[in-house]
Scaffold this motif. Sequence first.
Motif, PDB file in Angstrom:
ATOM      1  N   LEU A 105       0.844  -1.329  -0.120  1.00 48.66           N
ATOM      2  CA  LEU A 105       0.083   0.041   0.062  1.00 48.66           C
ATOM      3  C   LEU A 105       0.980   1.176  -0.147  1.00 48.66           C
ATOM      4  O   LEU A 105       0.456   2.316  -0.612  1.00 48.66           O
ATOM      5  CB  LEU A 105      -0.888   0.079   1.194  1.00 48.66           C
TER       6      LEU A 105
ATOM      7  N   HIS B 179      -5.447  -0.247  -2.960  1.00 49.26           N
ATOM      8  CA  HIS B 179      -5.693  -1.360  -1.835  1.00 49.26           C
ATOM      9  C   HIS B 179      -5.825  -2.646  -2.584  1.00 49.26           C
ATOM     10  O   HIS B 179      -5.951  -3.726  -1.635  1.00 49.26           O
ATOM     11  CB  HIS B 179      -7.130  -0.980  -1.404  1.00 49.26           C
TER      12      HIS B 179
ATOM     13  N   ALA C 134      -4.410   3.397   7.096  1.00 40.28           N
ATOM     14  CA  ALA C 134      -5.223   2.195   7.004  1.00 40.28           C
ATOM     15  C   ALA C 134      -6.010   1.924   8.038  1.00 40.28           C
ATOM     16  O   ALA C 134      -7.199   1.616   8.046  1.00 40.28           O
ATOM     17  CB  ALA C 134      -4.037   0.829   6.821  1.00 40.28           C
TER      18      ALA C 134
ATOM     19  N   GLN D 152     -11.630  -4.062   1.442  1.00 45.46           N
ATOM     20  CA  GLN D 152     -11.883  -3.232   2.819  1.00 45.46           C
ATOM     21  C   GLN D 152     -12.871  -3.948   3.549  1.00 45.46           C
ATOM     22  O   GLN D 152     -13.647  -2.922   4.001  1.00 45.46           O
ATOM     23  CB  GLN D 152     -11.611  -1.678   2.489  1.00 45.46           C
TER      24      GLN D 152
ATOM     25  N   LEU E  73      -4.927  -3.576  12.012  1.00 45.88           N
ATOM     26  CA  LEU E  73      -4.631  -2.530  11.104  1.00 45.88           C
ATOM     27  C   LEU E  73      -4.771  -1.297  12.183  1.00 45.88           C
ATOM     28  O   LEU E  73      -3.976  -0.459  12.097  1.00 45.88           O
ATOM     29  CB  LEU E  73      -5.684  -2.302  10.003  1.00 45.88           C
TER      30      LEU E  73
END
Length: 268
Positions: free
Chosen positions: A63, A69, A148, A203, A213
């Motif tokens: 990333l 992504h 993120a 995501q 994350l």
Amino acid sequence: MTDQSAAPTAEPPHPEQEIEEAFDRLVSEGSERLDRPFLPLLSTGLLGGIDIGTGVLAYLLVLDATDSHLLAGLAFSIGFVALLLARSELFTENFLVPVTAVVAREGSVVSLLRLWGVTLLANLAGGWVITWLVIGGLPDLKATAIEAGTHYADLPIGWQSFWLAALAGVVITLMTRMQHSTESIGVRIVPAILFGALLAGGQLFHSVLDSLLMFAAIHAGSDFGYGEWLPRLGWSALGNLVGGLVLVTALRLLRVPHRVAEAQREAS
């Protein structure tokens, strides 16, 4: 001279037979997981968190380099490959396998709750440590980690995030089902890569991955803290359960009601 053309050829297994064989494998493995002593269960969960943490490391590296992504999600799938080959466990992988064993009366609900609770907490503990090491060892990733993690910290607790969590539960449980349809490790790696990329690249709202994350972002000095993380953990875990149990596990079991009934009779 022998007529080779007359030699009988093996008939490919019928699809229903393959489904029943997969059910038997699920029950067998599920009962083993439910009966696992505490220390092996704890260590397996800790290793699962560390394995997913390696996927988070790959995700952040890609990333940071590409700002994509989708590519980062593909890189993250190394964490699922590690889970498979190292035989560690992720909380959401325990929706299909042990639940099938409980339905077949090869385990109890109490044992299932113990498995879920210990595995989830161990996943989070192992993941917290590995993300701390990632940020400490690669400080150049701090900005990317904060970006993120903040995405999930800012995700409102509502229907949209719940649907994202349900989709994550579907993705992981379907991956588990596909992997248990074969005994070939090479074939099992394929869904690990594909569904790992879909989960992270899309995501989706996954209780363990997104917690890691957010941990990485907190380690990096984000504006949010554990107070924002904890309710999102509970909300995502609930959505994961609904998606994995209702939309995949229950419907899969409806395909083999006779085998479920046979297994329950044998266990009685």
